[in-house]
Design an enzyme around this catalytic site. Structure first.
Site, mmCIF file in Angstrom:
data_model
loop_
_atom_site.group_PDB
_atom_site.id
_atom_site.type_symbol
_atom_site.label_atom_id
_atom_site.label_comp_id
_atom_site.label_asym_id
_atom_site.label_seq_id
_atom_site.Cartn_x
_atom_site.Cartn_y
_atom_site.Cartn_z
ATOM 1 N N ASN A 9 -30.782 32.397 -53.917
ATOM 2 C CA ASN A 9 -29.782 31.603 -53.637
ATOM 3 C C ASN A 9 -29.533 30.565 -54.777
ATOM 4 O O ASN A 9 -29.558 29.402 -54.600
ATOM 5 C CB ASN A 9 -29.913 30.686 -52.474
ATOM 6 N N GLU A 35 -29.158 37.078 -55.636
ATOM 7 C CA GLU A 35 -28.367 35.894 -55.969
ATOM 8 C C GLU A 35 -29.004 34.895 -57.013
ATOM 9 O O GLU A 35 -28.917 33.698 -56.747
ATOM 10 C CB GLU A 35 -28.180 35.113 -54.698
ATOM 11 N N ASP A 151 -31.514 42.001 -50.080
ATOM 12 C CA ASP A 151 -30.916 41.402 -49.061
ATOM 13 C C ASP A 151 -29.910 42.183 -48.464
ATOM 14 O O ASP A 151 -28.924 42.413 -49.234
ATOM 15 C CB ASP A 151 -30.426 39.994 -49.691
ATOM 16 N N ASN A 153 -28.035 41.978 -45.799
ATOM 17 C CA ASN A 153 -26.831 41.255 -45.176
ATOM 18 C C ASN A 153 -26.479 41.859 -43.897
ATOM 19 O O ASN A 153 -25.382 41.484 -43.517
ATOM 20 C CB ASN A 153 -25.716 41.075 -46.207
ATOM 21 N N HIS A 249 -33.275 31.973 -47.675
ATOM 22 C CA HIS A 249 -34.194 33.324 -47.177
ATOM 23 C C HIS A 249 -35.656 32.727 -47.649
ATOM 24 O O HIS A 249 -35.795 31.878 -48.310
ATOM 25 C CB HIS A 249 -33.803 34.406 -48.273
#
Length: 258
Positions: A9, A35, A151, A153, A249
């Site tokens: 992130n 990310e 990830d 999702n 995460h």
């Protein structure tokens, strides 16, 4: 071989929260980040080349969005790193970075799309699952051993999120999204964590930043290592590292037998 994946992130943000010390102490061969949210020219030198690591980056065309990076202990050959998977509408968002390693092993560092914005983005996400699956299946058919990590999702089963009934219509656990993960499993791909821990509840890798969700463990398991069928018998360990802070995460690890 130990492969760790983590949606950070924002690499610059997580760096300020102790990422460098975590990476320096980490016992791993490959670290896949999602990310990243930065181009290499926006990063400090220590982020581009941490001591003891070799870094490869694939940013999105849009600034401050998406992007993946892979750190490897051994310097990959120039032709052993692939940015994207040959699908321009997905590759523009910096979602797939491939590194190839000894023994015919390919590690796909993947940031799967989020479908929460609207129906168009949900369709984009579902198409991504299909096109990437076709691509990696072709690689396996040619004899490659493949790990697809990152990830995803999507929480695949009810056991993979704290409140499945309340979220059945929420992107990330909609039936059509879970069905796409089913397609991968039916094609011979193995969820390494669930292969070793089929009934372990409360095992999550993402928590909302609101309402103390992480402290209460109201989370989702969104971060997976899927291994091709020809690697399944080499899965030695798979773990979720909830103790590592810094992002919404947490890191997830896979260990393969040599």
């Amino acid at each position: 071989m130990r492969i760790v994946t983590w949606n950070v992130n924002g690499l610059r943000a997580v760096w300020k929260k102790g990422f460098a010390a975590w990476l320096g102490d980490l016992d791993a061969d490959v670290v896949c980040l999602q990310e990243v949210k930065a181009r290499p020219d926006q990063l400090e030198p220590e982020m581009l080349a941490p001591a003891g690591w070799h870094a490869s980056f694939f940013p999105a065309e849009r600034a401050g969005y998406s992007g993946v990076a892979t750190y490897s202990r051994k310097k990959p050959r120039a032709n052993a790193v692939q940015s994207g998977f040959g699908a321009p509408r997905f590759d523009a968002e910096g979602r797939v970075l491939v590194t190839r390693h000894a023994g015919g092993l390919s590690v796909y560092n993947v940031y799967f799309p989020n479908g929460k914005k609207d129906d168009e983005r949900l369709a984009y996400k579902l198409d991504f699952y299909d096109e990437l699956l076709a691509h990696v299946n072709a690689r396996v058919a040619e004899g490659e051993k493949v790990v697809v990590c990152g990830d995803w999702n999507t929480a695949h089963r009810e056991i993979d999120l704290a409140r499945p009934k309340e979220n059945r219509k929420t992107s990330g656990f909609m039936p059509e999204e879970c069905a796409k993960v089913d397609d991968w499993v039916e094609s011979g791909w193995v969820d390494a964590y669930r292969a070793l821990h089929p009934d372990r509840a409360g095992a999550y890798s993402w928590w909302s930043l609101r309402s103390g969700a992480r402290e209460r463990n109201v989370g989702w398991r969104l971060d997976y290592h899927m291994v091709s069928g020809n690697l399944a018998d080499r899965v030695r360990d798979a773990a979720i590292h909830v103790e590592v802070p810094g992002s919404d995460h947490c890191p997830v690890s896979l260990e393969l037998k040599s």
